[in-house]
Design an enzyme around this catalytic site. Structure first.
Site, PDB file in Angstrom:
ATOM      1  N   HIS A 156       9.697  -6.746  15.530  1.00  0.00           N
ATOM      2  CA  HIS A 156      10.032  -7.930  16.344  1.00  0.00           C
ATOM      3  C   HIS A 156      11.181  -7.596  17.302  1.00  0.00           C
ATOM      4  CE1 HIS A 156       7.399 -11.039  14.890  1.00  0.00           C
ATOM      5  NE2 HIS A 156       7.689 -10.781  13.631  1.00  0.00           N
ATOM      6  N   ASP A 180      11.135  -8.879   8.952  1.00  0.00           N
ATOM      7  CA  ASP A 180       9.805  -9.312   8.529  1.00  0.00           C
ATOM      8  C   ASP A 180       8.716  -8.711   9.416  1.00  0.00           C
ATOM      9  OD1 ASP A 180      10.942 -10.853  10.611  1.00  0.00           O
ATOM     10  OD2 ASP A 180       9.306 -12.302  10.409  1.00  0.00           O
ATOM     11  N   GLU A 181       7.506  -8.790   8.929  1.00  0.00           N
ATOM     12  CA  GLU A 181       6.301  -8.487   9.699  1.00  0.00           C
ATOM     13  C   GLU A 181       6.342  -7.124  10.392  1.00  0.00           C
ATOM     14  OE1 GLU A 181       4.673 -12.916  10.611  1.00  0.00           O
ATOM     15  OE2 GLU A 181       5.997 -12.088  12.127  1.00  0.00           O
ATOM     16  N   VAL A 182       6.769  -6.127   9.632  1.00  0.00           N
ATOM     17  CA  VAL A 182       6.709  -4.752  10.139  1.00  0.00           C
ATOM     18  C   VAL A 182       5.281  -4.242   9.922  1.00  0.00           C
ATOM     19  CG1 VAL A 182       7.447  -2.402   9.627  1.00  0.00           C
ATOM     20  CG2 VAL A 182       9.141  -4.264   9.744  1.00  0.00           C
ATOM     21  N   GLU A 239      10.807  -9.346   3.128  1.00  0.00           N
ATOM     22  CA  GLU A 239      10.439  -7.950   3.221  1.00  0.00           C
ATOM     23  C   GLU A 239      11.605  -6.980   3.045  1.00  0.00           C
ATOM     24  OE1 GLU A 239       9.354 -10.333   5.189  1.00  0.00           O
ATOM     25  OE2 GLU A 239       7.398  -9.890   6.069  1.00  0.00           O
TER      26      GLU A 239
END
Lengths: 658, 658
Positions: free
Chosen positions: A246, A309-311, A361
């Site tokens: 991100h 998050d959201e890697v 995460e």
């Protein structure tokens, strides 16, 4: 600092709240409330004085309180000038300056009011309660005689505002801080960096805002202004800078820090994207040391949020060099690499005096116990981290952009699920929660209406005793809060009609308002699947004006008389709206919705007729009605007809007639 | 500077304006308009560039224009960053910097738009026209292809805002300046001193604000901020300091300047009061020289207004010394003494580089010809002063606080009455007019709704050719202007519902809105006779929320279908409103109005029934209906039922049936 109050001491809740007309404005509900005799009249002579509070925030909050009571009542209460003589109408006392103990006691009688608090922060909280008690009765404005002993259930009650997806000017942030304070939120979690923008002026790395923001960023002076504004209202500001993913906006400025060769552009679409920092590159940590050092100086809060998050790891997987790095260290997955990155970042933050926060995460046993995990995954995940000794807060179930009802959020408790069976010590590590206002589909014009008033239900969940769960009372009080927020300058109501008028142009707005009052935006992630959106897409359509939760639909479910009136209006709106539907490109998409809403109104009224006459409708009618229900229940133009369940009930009742 | 345009050159008006849907937003109507082919799409690529305008105001207005179009359309148009390349969508050119010639030519085609003006002020005016042309059509937002050649009829088009009776924070002044610019007003006449307050910081005589303002005054920095804000928008700021009467606040600070011994207190009531300056006291002129010198430096406009109205002369008459002074000079009346005072003041002002303005009462042949007379008395009075060689402006008929309709103000022409028969040269001395917003009965919360949108009708009267008089077209375009003003931050609509919600508390606001939509405040000076008001009286009642002119009542007179719908709503509102009427002290007074409005709704619907059935109602029905009309036509709670004429027409129609 973040000890949870023993739950047993919290059982003092006075549930009679909902039975007291004058208590209709109290939200969050106080821990303990005892009714007194009589009322304290609020008139031009109202004064608030803060004697003995060493913290200057109390006196300035008292001055604001006077101005806010003047705005709420319309009484021209003079601004305090110079030293006041005699006892003020509201006398505020606190023992010391401090932000740890938010408890307060508020006693009002016909002769005056006294607000006492151990620390200045408690006095700030109590003043908000006093303001909520001000209401018109038959004789004038007044506060009822009452004794309130109050304290929060959780010490961390936050609202995340995403200024990255859509930039929000500081006026928007400031007025939302006002709203937050009024319902006793105490943390602004400010999401300041994402793929779509880096929003803070960096003096050390000015390319960040030069290449990462489209010119839409906060100067350091503005950041300080927001922090001071928040602090005046007893709100901490925790900044979030997303890493290692991100982070496209950062990588647009510094492509050499990425795991794959650049150049990178600011991302215009929404979603999860590949660009990611390269944890194997020592230059990254040099950059982060400088950058986080600068930001640590700018933001005084002890916490700094690194996202995490959201890697998706695609660039890492695609890089033989990075995969070799993982192998050399004996790790197995990209997540291990992220954990290594987080350890490095955590050490940098420690050096700059900050405690690290991040999303689920980042959790990894290799990290020290002073980090805080923010969970979008839920209470079970939170319980697991707590059991392992980590502090955490809940955001699962509190995503305001999901367009759920206030009742939905209200039912989400941080100590539910597996967290309910934690030991008291483990539960104490669950510090509270945060409502999240992700900004893919909001602008300065609409964001207030997505946050308010629903966020007040989350604020109550986090402040009030766990046993406060009466949904009807919550809605009643939330409506009063919503009115109060208007006097503070929030735009959640004010911007609604102008947005509708933008669509109708010179045609009457009333039929469109009738329709949109009964609509809601689609829920969860449905909007992202409806069409390709980017940051350049105008958010000026019916779906953007429609409120996340239709109060009309909710109230019609409870009141047959109201339902009948609205069904008649819906039946009529289509014919009235047709000229506008056909002349404005903004309304074209809504024509089938308007037509079906009219048909639903007609069908609902016919169903009422059958039920009243105790006459079973013909089978063809039932078939057509059910076909209408099926057709009308499908989202179109990214909205749903929220009043449909009312019509379904009526059709079912008619169909069941013998 | 103030030459009037020859009227013959003004006859180019295109009255077809009202027939063009897209022209519905143009107000004031331009002098000449020719329709072209096609449309200019307004989208994210919109840019406005001011090449060759030496005046930096044009570039900043162009930047504001882009932001305002973004707000009006909801399109996220990027802010201009750095130097633009290529031709902008709207290309703005002016020959020189200057404020004298407000004419401009605006040509729009599908390929782009060009705004040309001789002077920068014309470019500012033309940008407002461009913004008004932006509207949604079936394909998107667009500006129609059009050629407009425009120039004002009068050079002085003002709005008086009274900050003395009720202090108005500078945000209120600034947002009203935005509104003024949008309808091409060019003078803010700022009434800054009166019996009830002196509102400017004086550094030379600080007792003025210390003792004359209750702490409610503008700092000199704020004054400069307002002047700069106004200047950016092509608006002059003419300050008014009332003398020798309407000066109680000044005399509270300097009682030794009064004609009778003090001390004096700031006046709290409204009206004409006795305290007056002593023109025989040389110290007065010393004070005025210092004071007016300071204010002349603060306010850069060439004009300074000294009020001069409503001198009751009681203190002068009661003073043998002053009467002796009059006799010694061979004068006959107090008015001669005031003329002497005015001559002295005029010389002081000349010394400080200012031209003097005042109300009718200052007119006296002994004064030089460069003064300007502002007439509250009317066109005949103005004609007389013009014949004698003096310049003047009209405010008679433009008092917004009188709560008259826009059509009433619209019909008032500065060159009507005896002014119509003046020679062209004499008419040229009638510079224009000023709408007046006297502030006895307004606050920051309500003032916008008293100014807007009605002031736009006066703005059109003063800008557009005299032949522009179509009332229906005016109302249609005024409604569009009213919507546009919302995007600029005016609160004339936004504050309405919150004020009603303040009254209803937790009860539904809709029935109250139904009622108040059909009410109007009492007219002219009726409110001052209704009850004793002071500056401490809250202005938070139904009369304060009700709009000066009920659009519902006006539209129902024109549309039987709409009338029928509203009569049914009125019939029902009383029962729905009763719980709130009885629980809120703010609504008690309105109960008989609500009840009578319901009866009117019922009677109107019955009358429609008789007419439709062609059945003459019974005599008793007619008697009762007429009794109801008589009762309901009386003002109560300082409001009138504006929809009553609709019902009267219906009852008369039914009564006339054979």
């Amino acid at each position: 600092m973040f000890d949870n109050w023993a739950m047993t001491r919290m059982a003092l809740l006075v549930l009679m709240l909902s039975g007291l007309a004058w208590a209709a404005g109290l939200m969050p509900a106080p821990a303990k409330l005892t009714e007194g005799q009589g009322r304290l009249a609020i008139d031009r002579a109202f004064t608030a004085g803060a004697g003995g509070c060493a913290d200057p925030r109390v006196a300035s909050a008292a001055a604001r309180l006077v101005a806010r009571i003047a705005a709420k009542t319309g009484i021209p209460i003079p601004e305090p000038r110079g030293a006041t003589t005699g006892r003020p109408v509201l006398s505020i006392r606190c023992n010391s300056a401090g932000d740890e103990d938010e408890s307060y006691t508020l006693v009002t009688t016909a002769a005056g009011a006294t607000l006492t608090a151990a620390q200045s922060i408690g006095a700030l909280r109590g003043m908000e309660t006093f303001l909520q008690l001000v209401a018109a009765d038959g004789d004038g404005f007044a506060v009822p005689a009452v004794r309130i002993e109050d304290r929060p259930r959780f010490p961390w009650r936050g609202l995340l505002i995403d200024s990255a997806r859509h930039f929000l000017p500081i006026e928007v942030i400031k007025r939302n801080l006002d709203g937050m304070a009024s319902v006793k939120f105490n943390v602004l979690h400010w999401h300041l960096s994402d793929d779509q923008g880096f929003r803070v002026e960096s003096k050390v790395f000015p390319r960040l805002q030069q290449l990462g923001s489209d010119g839409l960023y906060y100067s350091q002076d503005q950041i300080r202004e927001v922090i001071a504004w928040a602090r005046d209202r007893g709100i901490r500001v925790v900044p979030e800078f997303e890493m290692p993913g991100h982070a496209t906006a950062i990588l647009a400025a510094y492509p050499e820090l990425a795991a794959a060769p650049g150049p990178y552009q600011i991302e215009r679409a929404w979603g999860i994207f590949d660009p990611i920092m390269d944890p194997t590159n020592e230059a990254l940590y040099t950059f982060l040391d400088g950058f986080l050092g600068e930001m640590s100086g700018l933001f005084p809060d002890p916490y700094l949020h690194i996202g995490g998050d959201e890697v998706n790891g695609k660039q890492w997987t695609a890089s033989p060099r990075i995969q070799e790095f993982i192998r050399q260290h004996g790790w197995k997955t990209n997540h291990d690499l992220q954990a290594y990155f987080n350890q490095r970042v955590q050490k940098i933050l420690t050096r700059h005096g900050k405690r690290m926060m991040g999303w689920d995460e980042i959790f990894h046993p290799s990290l020290p116990k002073d980090i805080v995990i923010q969970s979008w995954r839920g209470q079970d995940s939170l319980a697991e981290t707590s059991r392992q000794g980590y502090q955490g807060i809940l955001s699962f179930g509190y995503y305001l952009d999901h367009m759920q009802t206030a009742a939905f959020h209200y039912a989400v408790d941080p100590l539910a699920g597996k967290a309910a069976s934690l030991t008291a010590g483990e539960q104490a590590r669950i510090l509270g929660g945060e409502a999240c206002m992700w900004a893919e589909y909001v602008t300065a014009e609409t964001v207030d209406s997505r946050i308010w008033p629903r966020a007040a239900a989350i604020a109550e969940r986090l402040w009030s005793p766990q046993s406060v769960t009466d949904v009807a009372s919550m809605y009643q009080r939330m409506e009063a809060v919503s009115r109060d927020l208007e006097w503070m300058g929030l735009k959640h109501r004010a911007n609604y009609l102008p947005m509708l008028e933008r669509m109708t142009g010179g045609y009457p707005v009333e039929p469109l308002k009738t329709l949109v009052d009964t609509l809601e935006p689609v829920k969860l992630y449905a909007r992202s699947q409806a069409r390709p959106y980017t940051s350049a897409t105008p958010l000026n359509r019916v779906v953007d004006a429609a409120r996340p939760e239709s109060a009309v639909a909710r109230e019609c479910l409870a009141s047959p008389a109201l339902a009948r009136r609205w069904l008649a209006r819906l039946r009529d709106q289509y014919a009235e709206l047709r000229p506008a539907l056909r002349s404005s490109f903004l309304l074209k998409e809504i024509e089938p919705v308007s037509a079906d809403a009219a048909a639903l109104g007609q069908a609902g009224l016919e169903a009422i007729g059958y039920v009243e006459r105790k006459q079973r409708p013909p089978q063809t009618w039932i078939q057509q009605a059910n076909a209408l229900l099926e057709r009308a229940s499908k989202p179109r133009a990214e909205v749903v007809i929220a009043i449909l369940p009312v019509v379904r009930q009526l059709i079912e009742s008619a169909s069941r007639l013998p």
